[in-house]
Design a protein around this motif. Structure first.
Motif, PDB file in Angstrom:
ATOM      1  N   GLY A  93       0.807  -1.215   0.000  1.00  0.00           N
ATOM      2  CA  GLY A  93       0.000   0.000   0.000  1.00  0.00           C
ATOM      3  C   GLY A  93       0.838   1.262   0.000  1.00  0.00           C
ATOM      4  N   VAL A  94       0.451   2.214   0.843  1.00  0.00           N
ATOM      5  CA  VAL A  94       1.233   3.452   0.952  1.00  0.00           C
ATOM      6  C   VAL A  94       2.304   3.346   2.031  1.00  0.00           C
ATOM      7  CG1 VAL A  94      -0.578   4.940   0.033  1.00  0.00           C
ATOM      8  CG2 VAL A  94      -0.490   4.489   2.503  1.00  0.00           C
ATOM      9  N   THR A  96       7.462  -9.457   7.241  1.00  0.00           N
ATOM     10  CA  THR A  96       7.400  -9.857   5.838  1.00  0.00           C
ATOM     11  C   THR A  96       6.219  -9.161   5.176  1.00  0.00           C
ATOM     12  OG1 THR A  96       8.384 -12.024   6.323  1.00  0.00           O
ATOM     13  CG2 THR A  96       7.173 -11.796   4.245  1.00  0.00           C
ATOM     14  N   VAL A  97       6.481  -8.431   4.105  1.00  0.00           N
ATOM     15  CA  VAL A  97       5.425  -7.736   3.375  1.00  0.00           C
ATOM     16  C   VAL A  97       5.288  -8.380   2.000  1.00  0.00           C
ATOM     17  CG1 VAL A  97       4.584  -5.524   2.504  1.00  0.00           C
ATOM     18  CG2 VAL A  97       6.003  -5.585   4.564  1.00  0.00           C
ATOM     19  N   VAL A  98       4.080  -8.827   1.681  1.00  0.00           N
ATOM     20  CA  VAL A  98       3.812  -9.445   0.383  1.00  0.00           C
ATOM     21  C   VAL A  98       3.030  -8.454  -0.468  1.00  0.00           C
ATOM     22  CG1 VAL A  98       2.708 -11.360  -0.827  1.00  0.00           C
ATOM     23  CG2 VAL A  98       3.811 -11.758   1.384  1.00  0.00           C
ATOM     24  N   GLU A  99       3.584  -8.091  -1.623  1.00  0.00           N
ATOM     25  CA  GLU A  99       2.961  -7.124  -2.531  1.00  0.00           C
ATOM     26  C   GLU A  99       3.072  -7.651  -3.953  1.00  0.00           C
ATOM     27  OE1 GLU A  99       1.055  -4.621  -4.455  1.00  0.00           O
ATOM     28  OE2 GLU A  99       1.213  -4.082  -2.325  1.00  0.00           O
ATOM     29  N   ARG A 100       1.954  -7.723  -4.657  1.00  0.00           N
ATOM     30  CA  ARG A 100       1.969  -8.313  -5.996  1.00  0.00           C
ATOM     31  C   ARG A 100       2.247  -7.300  -7.093  1.00  0.00           C
ATOM     32  NH1 ARG A 100      -4.388  -9.762  -7.306  1.00  0.00           N
ATOM     33  NH2 ARG A 100      -5.106  -7.637  -7.721  1.00  0.00           N
ATOM     34  N   GLU A 101       2.046  -6.003  -6.841  1.00  0.00           N
ATOM     35  CA  GLU A 101       2.232  -4.987  -7.870  1.00  0.00           C
ATOM     36  C   GLU A 101       3.672  -4.474  -7.868  1.00  0.00           C
ATOM     37  OE1 GLU A 101       0.207  -4.324 -10.120  1.00  0.00           O
ATOM     38  OE2 GLU A 101      -1.777  -4.924  -9.388  1.00  0.00           O
ATOM     39  N   ALA A 102       4.395  -4.774  -8.937  1.00  0.00           N
ATOM     40  CA  ALA A 102       5.784  -4.309  -9.049  1.00  0.00           C
ATOM     41  C   ALA A 102       5.853  -2.790  -8.991  1.00  0.00           C
ATOM     42  CB  ALA A 102       6.406  -4.824 -10.344  1.00  0.00           C
ATOM     43  N   ALA A 103       4.845  -2.125  -9.540  1.00  0.00           N
ATOM     44  CA  ALA A 103       4.836  -0.665  -9.544  1.00  0.00           C
ATOM     45  C   ALA A 103       4.824  -0.114  -8.131  1.00  0.00           C
ATOM     46  CB  ALA A 103       3.626  -0.146 -10.325  1.00  0.00           C
ATOM     47  N   VAL A 104       4.014  -0.716  -7.257  1.00  0.00           N
ATOM     48  CA  VAL A 104       3.924  -0.237  -5.879  1.00  0.00           C
ATOM     49  C   VAL A 104       5.271  -0.398  -5.178  1.00  0.00           C
ATOM     50  CG1 VAL A 104       2.822  -0.616  -3.635  1.00  0.00           C
ATOM     51  CG2 VAL A 104       1.445  -0.650  -5.724  1.00  0.00           C
ATOM     52  N   ILE A 105       5.907  -1.529  -5.393  1.00  0.00           N
ATOM     53  CA  ILE A 105       7.228  -1.739  -4.791  1.00  0.00           C
ATOM     54  C   ILE A 105       8.213  -0.699  -5.313  1.00  0.00           C
ATOM     55  CG2 ILE A 105       9.156  -3.353  -4.577  1.00  0.00           C
ATOM     56  CD1 ILE A 105       7.110  -5.636  -4.743  1.00  0.00           C
ATOM     57  N   ASP A 106       8.182  -0.437  -6.603  1.00  0.00           N
ATOM     58  CA  ASP A 106       9.068   0.573  -7.195  1.00  0.00           C
ATOM     59  C   ASP A 106       8.816   1.954  -6.595  1.00  0.00           C
ATOM     60  OD1 ASP A 106      10.161  -1.351  -8.820  1.00  0.00           O
ATOM     61  OD2 ASP A 106       9.077  -0.736 -10.625  1.00  0.00           O
ATOM     62  N   TRP A 107       7.540   2.318  -6.416  1.00  0.00           N
ATOM     63  CA  TRP A 107       7.223   3.639  -5.871  1.00  0.00           C
ATOM     64  C   TRP A 107       7.785   3.821  -4.471  1.00  0.00           C
ATOM     65  CZ3 TRP A 107       1.406   2.891  -7.433  1.00  0.00           C
ATOM     66  CH2 TRP A 107       1.303   3.024  -8.829  1.00  0.00           C
ATOM     67  N   HIS A 108       7.919   2.707  -3.742  1.00  0.00           N
ATOM     68  CA  HIS A 108       8.494   2.783  -2.399  1.00  0.00           C
ATOM     69  C   HIS A 108      10.018   2.749  -2.414  1.00  0.00           C
ATOM     70  CE1 HIS A 108       5.032   2.627   0.359  1.00  0.00           C
ATOM     71  NE2 HIS A 108       4.419   1.958  -0.604  1.00  0.00           N
TER      72      HIS A 108
END
Length: 261
Positions: free
Chosen positions: A107-108, A125-137
């Protein structure tokens, strides 16, 4: 839009074009991925994440995300087990125990930041499926929110679909708490596939990923008595719902449940 970061709008908020003359949101990044379109927008001093035209969250408040983590930790009344041999550990809490938490959805970044602030979380452990969200962080505008938390040695970011990870991808690993925040709630999912997380099979998988006495915490933009009953049917105990008041409309909530010892 209400102040709390996940407050449910009256209807899905769709991505607009260029900012309105009066000062509308500005699109910073827009990407098409395997799960559809994700957009990062800037509105004044805050950022918003939109998925497939539906408002997910923004950086205007964060009480909901912080409560998600705090409530799960508060439910862990009895000390949990330390990390498995060979697994990363962290600072110990007052009982000398490092709890392991899985956060579903970056998320944010507010839930991650809150977890890092608490020494009793020894592995995050943080699970995030959107590569874009990870990149934004990692290298984008949201690094201002989460940069220090991402650098914490207890933090692990897993790029994966949460539903698949809980069911198959976690292997033998178990967690003392699952803090799930990937939808606007069990009854308003971002994508159809996410519904499997709240199904009997999905809840059984969540229960399997918890240590004895572990806690499942699920964020929702509205209460759901049907989901409470689904948790009980899945064998969870101590099912309850904690509310977060909002400026208008129904309150945000965190559904809480425990796995028997």
């Amino acid at each position: 839009m209400s102040h709390p970061a996940h407050a449910m709008p009256d209807r899905p908020v769709h991505v607009s074009g260029p900012p309105a003359p009066g000062g509308g949101p500005r699109v910073l990044d827009r990407r098409e991925g395997p799960y559809g379109e994700v957009v990062l927008r800037e509105r004044g001093e805050h950022f918003e994440i939109i998925a497939n035209g539906c408002f997910l969250m923004d950086t205007s408040d964060g009480r909901s995300e912080r409560l998600l983590v705090d409530a799960a930790l508060a439910e862990l009344a009895e000390p949990g087990e330390p990390g498995e041999p060979g697994e990363p550990g962290g600072a110990k809490g007052p009982h000398g125990v490092a709890h392991r938490v899985l956060i579903g959805g970056l998320g944010v970044g507010f839930s991650l930041v809150r977890a890092v602030e608490e020494s009793r979380w020894g592995q995050i452990t943080v699970v995030e499926r959107e590569a874009a969200v990870i990149d934004w962080h990692r290298a984008g505008p949201l690094s201002a929110v989460s940069g220090a938390a991402l650098a914490d040695p207890r933090t692990e970011i897993v790029a994966a679909d949460l539903v698949a990870y809980v069911r198959e991808g976690a292997g033998p690993r178990r967690f003392d708490a699952l803090c799930l925040d990937i939808d606007n709630g069990p009854e308003w999912t971002v994508t159809e596939d996410n519904g499997g997380l709240y199904s009997p099979a999905g809840l059984a998988a969540c229960r399997k990923r918890l240590t004895p006495g572990g806690v499942l915490a699920v964020w929702s933009a509205q209460p759901s008595s049907a989901f409470e009953q689904a948790l009980r049917n899945a064998g969870f105990t101590g099912v309850r719902t904690e509310e977060i008041p909002v400026v208008r409309g129904v309150p945000d909530v965190v559904h809480l449940a425990r796995k028997g010892a």
